[in-house]
Design a protein around this motif. Structure first.
Motif, PDB file in Angstrom:
ATOM      1  N   ILE A 227      41.257  30.828  53.961  1.00 38.71           N
ATOM      2  CA  ILE A 227      40.710  29.457  54.639  1.00 38.71           C
ATOM      3  C   ILE A 227      39.606  29.006  53.595  1.00 38.71           C
ATOM      4  N   MET A 228      38.742  29.744  53.010  1.00 39.91           N
ATOM      5  CA  MET A 228      37.550  29.409  52.089  1.00 39.91           C
ATOM      6  C   MET A 228      38.315  28.838  50.671  1.00 39.91           C
ATOM      7  N   VAL A 229      39.368  29.713  50.142  1.00 39.63           N
ATOM      8  CA  VAL A 229      40.023  29.459  49.133  1.00 39.63           C
ATOM      9  C   VAL A 229      40.803  28.272  49.106  1.00 39.63           C
ATOM     10  N   LYS A 230      41.388  27.975  50.112  1.00 40.20           N
ATOM     11  CA  LYS A 230      42.482  26.994  50.114  1.00 40.20           C
ATOM     12  C   LYS A 230      42.002  25.746  49.550  1.00 40.20           C
ATOM     13  N   GLY A 231      40.642  25.224  49.846  1.00 44.57           N
ATOM     14  CA  GLY A 231      40.214  23.930  49.272  1.00 44.57           C
ATOM     15  C   GLY A 231      40.331  23.789  47.934  1.00 44.57           C
ATOM     16  N   PHE A 232      40.208  25.020  47.093  1.00 45.58           N
ATOM     17  CA  PHE A 232      40.356  25.132  45.639  1.00 45.58           C
ATOM     18  C   PHE A 232      41.779  25.024  45.059  1.00 45.58           C
ATOM     19  N   LEU A 233      42.997  25.183  46.105  1.00 46.74           N
ATOM     20  CA  LEU A 233      44.085  25.125  45.531  1.00 46.74           C
ATOM     21  C   LEU A 233      44.574  23.614  44.924  1.00 46.74           C
ATOM     22  N   THR A 234      45.273  23.517  43.782  1.00 40.62           N
ATOM     23  CA  THR A 234      45.824  22.323  43.183  1.00 40.62           C
ATOM     24  C   THR A 234      47.049  21.846  44.441  1.00 40.62           C
ATOM     25  N   PRO A 235      47.356  20.710  44.079  1.00 41.97           N
ATOM     26  CA  PRO A 235      48.495  19.946  44.819  1.00 41.97           C
ATOM     27  C   PRO A 235      49.836  20.771  44.662  1.00 41.97           C
ATOM     28  N   GLU A 236      50.163  21.239  43.278  1.00 40.42           N
ATOM     29  CA  GLU A 236      51.142  22.115  43.147  1.00 40.42           C
ATOM     30  C   GLU A 236      51.293  23.469  43.926  1.00 40.42           C
ATOM     31  N   GLN A 237      50.101  24.287  43.902  1.00 35.36           N
ATOM     32  CA  GLN A 237      49.780  25.410  44.766  1.00 35.36           C
ATOM     33  C   GLN A 237      49.970  25.212  46.185  1.00 35.36           C
ATOM     34  N   LEU A 238      49.427  24.128  46.950  1.00 36.39           N
ATOM     35  CA  LEU A 238      49.471  23.723  48.072  1.00 36.39           C
ATOM     36  C   LEU A 238      51.061  23.730  48.477  1.00 36.39           C
ATOM     37  N   ALA A 239      51.754  22.933  47.508  1.00 37.80           N
ATOM     38  CA  ALA A 239      53.256  22.713  48.054  1.00 37.80           C
ATOM     39  C   ALA A 239      53.905  23.929  48.103  1.00 37.80           C
ATOM     40  N   VAL A 240      53.303  25.018  47.782  1.00 41.08           N
ATOM     41  CA  VAL A 240      54.283  26.340  47.848  1.00 41.08           C
ATOM     42  C   VAL A 240      54.276  26.772  49.370  1.00 41.08           C
ATOM     43  N   HIS A 241      53.230  26.166  50.131  1.00 40.86           N
ATOM     44  CA  HIS A 241      53.211  26.412  51.497  1.00 40.86           C
ATOM     45  C   HIS A 241      53.637  25.334  52.452  1.00 40.86           C
ATOM     46  N   ALA A 242      54.398  24.286  51.793  1.00 40.49           N
ATOM     47  CA  ALA A 242      54.558  23.435  52.605  1.00 40.49           C
ATOM     48  C   ALA A 242      55.625  23.614  53.764  1.00 40.49           C
ATOM     49  N   ASP A 243      56.532  24.798  53.627  1.00 38.13           N
ATOM     50  CA  ASP A 243      57.298  25.044  54.612  1.00 38.13           C
ATOM     51  C   ASP A 243      56.687  25.894  56.009  1.00 38.13           C
ATOM     52  N   LYS A 244      55.468  26.157  55.837  1.00 38.62           N
ATOM     53  CA  LYS A 244      54.616  26.610  56.984  1.00 38.62           C
ATOM     54  C   LYS A 244      54.456  25.573  57.865  1.00 38.62           C
ATOM     55  N   VAL A 245      54.905  26.101  59.238  1.00 36.88           N
ATOM     56  CA  VAL A 245      54.749  25.337  60.234  1.00 36.88           C
ATOM     57  C   VAL A 245      53.273  24.974  61.017  1.00 36.88           C
ATOM     58  N   VAL A 246      52.555  26.154  60.730  1.00 38.46           N
ATOM     59  CA  VAL A 246      51.183  26.237  61.334  1.00 38.46           C
ATOM     60  C   VAL A 246      50.397  26.058  60.128  1.00 38.46           C
ATOM     61  N   ASP A 247      49.095  25.162  60.539  1.00 35.26           N
ATOM     62  CA  ASP A 247      48.094  25.025  59.601  1.00 35.26           C
ATOM     63  C   ASP A 247      47.163  26.243  59.220  1.00 35.26           C
ATOM     64  N   LEU A 248      46.435  26.404  58.152  1.00 39.66           N
ATOM     65  CA  LEU A 248      45.561  27.403  58.146  1.00 39.66           C
ATOM     66  C   LEU A 248      44.203  26.961  58.208  1.00 39.66           C
ATOM     67  N   ASN A 249      43.715  27.374  59.427  1.00 39.02           N
ATOM     68  CA  ASN A 249      42.121  26.938  59.754  1.00 39.02           C
ATOM     69  C   ASN A 249      41.451  27.826  60.638  1.00 39.02           C
ATOM     70  N   TRP A 250      40.444  27.486  61.157  1.00 38.44           N
ATOM     71  CA  TRP A 250      39.673  28.589  61.772  1.00 38.44           C
ATOM     72  C   TRP A 250      39.982  28.795  63.359  1.00 38.44           C
ATOM     73  N   MET A 251      40.681  27.532  63.725  1.00 38.21           N
ATOM     74  CA  MET A 251      41.163  27.600  65.164  1.00 38.21           C
ATOM     75  C   MET A 251      42.573  28.482  65.081  1.00 38.21           C
ATOM     76  N   THR A 252      43.421  28.414  64.324  1.00 37.89           N
ATOM     77  CA  THR A 252      44.479  28.896  64.139  1.00 37.89           C
ATOM     78  C   THR A 252      44.436  30.432  63.650  1.00 37.89           C
ATOM     79  N   MET A 253      43.257  30.901  63.107  1.00 42.44           N
ATOM     80  CA  MET A 253      43.063  32.263  62.937  1.00 42.44           C
ATOM     81  C   MET A 253      42.803  33.023  64.141  1.00 42.44           C
ATOM     82  N   TRP A 254      42.164  32.261  65.043  1.00 46.14           N
ATOM     83  CA  TRP A 254      41.846  33.012  66.541  1.00 46.14           C
ATOM     84  C   TRP A 254      43.299  33.045  67.374  1.00 46.14           C
ATOM     85  N   THR A 255      43.690  31.795  67.542  1.00 46.97           N
ATOM     86  CA  THR A 255      44.800  31.536  68.416  1.00 46.97           C
ATOM     87  C   THR A 255      45.956  32.153  67.961  1.00 46.97           C
ATOM     88  N   ASN A 256      46.222  32.252  66.881  1.00 46.79           N
ATOM     89  CA  ASN A 256      47.795  32.647  66.226  1.00 46.79           C
ATOM     90  C   ASN A 256      47.569  34.094  65.564  1.00 46.79           C
TER      91      ASN A 256
END
Length: 289
Positions: A227-256
């Protein structure tokens, strides 16, 4: 090398649990903080050492390498007397079975140690996220390092359990994980020398990590680091995770992940090791008294 027979291992596990539940709450948190950081150290090392391996040697060898280095956290925990919730999920109930201590004291230990584990894991996640997992230029602008990209990928995978069967799979992985973790704890108890404890702990932990099982305290490092490093990814690096159906955040850390994994870890340690070994050896343990 001194090797204790199984009945003595179980009895020693109960003695260890009795000692642990007698600690003051602040000491439980302090020792839990240390172990949370140690487990995170192993997780951070596994992230770094596993980076890029699959591209050359295949996913199996990548998993083996991650598993080979991750056990440093539990080895340090056991040899230095720190407190890990997943180990206490077996040791404290074993004390309740053998020494008839109250279950209130068991839950008290679990709560304070878990709090300490969370603090230690989060602190080390911050250290890694703004240290080895990112690169910084002279202007103060940060970007994810190659290891940071791996950290985000691991974290994203851990929150992307979508649907009933996926969550059931996560739950089973959590049970299997702490089954192996507590077998590692028992094998660590069976030896009196450092080398024997090292190898007794190393093999089961290597097995759980290489098998892709889920550990709650380790995940409280893996997911926050991502989560902390996610904000430092380039748009191209973020695009690698475009197929993920759930967002990576502090809420999904606990619920998922973390809530269900914690429950599964508790069941794996309590029932698949604590209860089974107590029932199997209760008559022999009674004869030792």
């Amino acid at each position: 090398m001194v090797f204790h027979p199984p009945v003595q291992i179980v009895a020693k596990a109960g003695d260890a649990g009795k000692y642990k539940v007698g600690l003051p709450w602040w000491n439980m948190i302090m020792r839990g903080f240390m172990s949370g950081a140690y487990i995170a150290m192993g997780a951070g090392l596994a992230t770094v050492c596993g980076t890029g391996v699959a591209d050359f040697l295949g996913p199996g060898f990548a998993a083996l390498i991650r598993g080979a280095v991750f056990p440093v956290g539990l080895i340090i925990t056991v040899l230095t007397g720190a407190e890990l919730f997943t180990g206490d999920a077996m040791l404290a109930p074993m004390a309740a079975f053998i020494h008839k201590i109250s279950w209130a004291s068991v839950f008290n230990l679990w709560i304070w140690v878990y709090v300490g584990n969370v603090i230690g894991s989060l602190l080390y996640a911050y250290l890694m996220a703004y240290g080895p997992l990112t690169n910084w230029d002279a202007t103060g602008a940060g970007s994810a390092s190659v290891f940071g990209v791996t950290a985000v990928s691991i974290a994203w995978g851990k929150v992307n359990y979508a649907g009933g069967m996926a969550m059931w799979s996560l739950f089973l992985k959590a049970i299997g994980c702490n089954w192996l973790v507590n077998l590692a704890v028992l094998l660590g108890i069976c030896a009196d020398d450092a080398v024997g404890k090292f190898f007794g702990i190393w093999f089961p932990i290597m097995a759980f990590v290489s098998s892709g099982l889920e550990h709650s305290i380790a995940n409280i490092y893996f997911i926050p680091a991502g989560i902390m490093v996610k904000g430092f990814l380039t748009p191209e690096q973020l695009a690698v995770h475009a197929d993920k159906v759930v967002d990576l955040n502090w809420m999904t850390m606990w619920t998922n992940n973390v809530i269900l994994v914690t429950i599964g870890n508790t069941i794996g340690g309590l029932f698949f090791v604590g209860v089974i070994y107590w029932v199997a050896f209760r008559k022999e343990i009674a004869a030792l008294k």
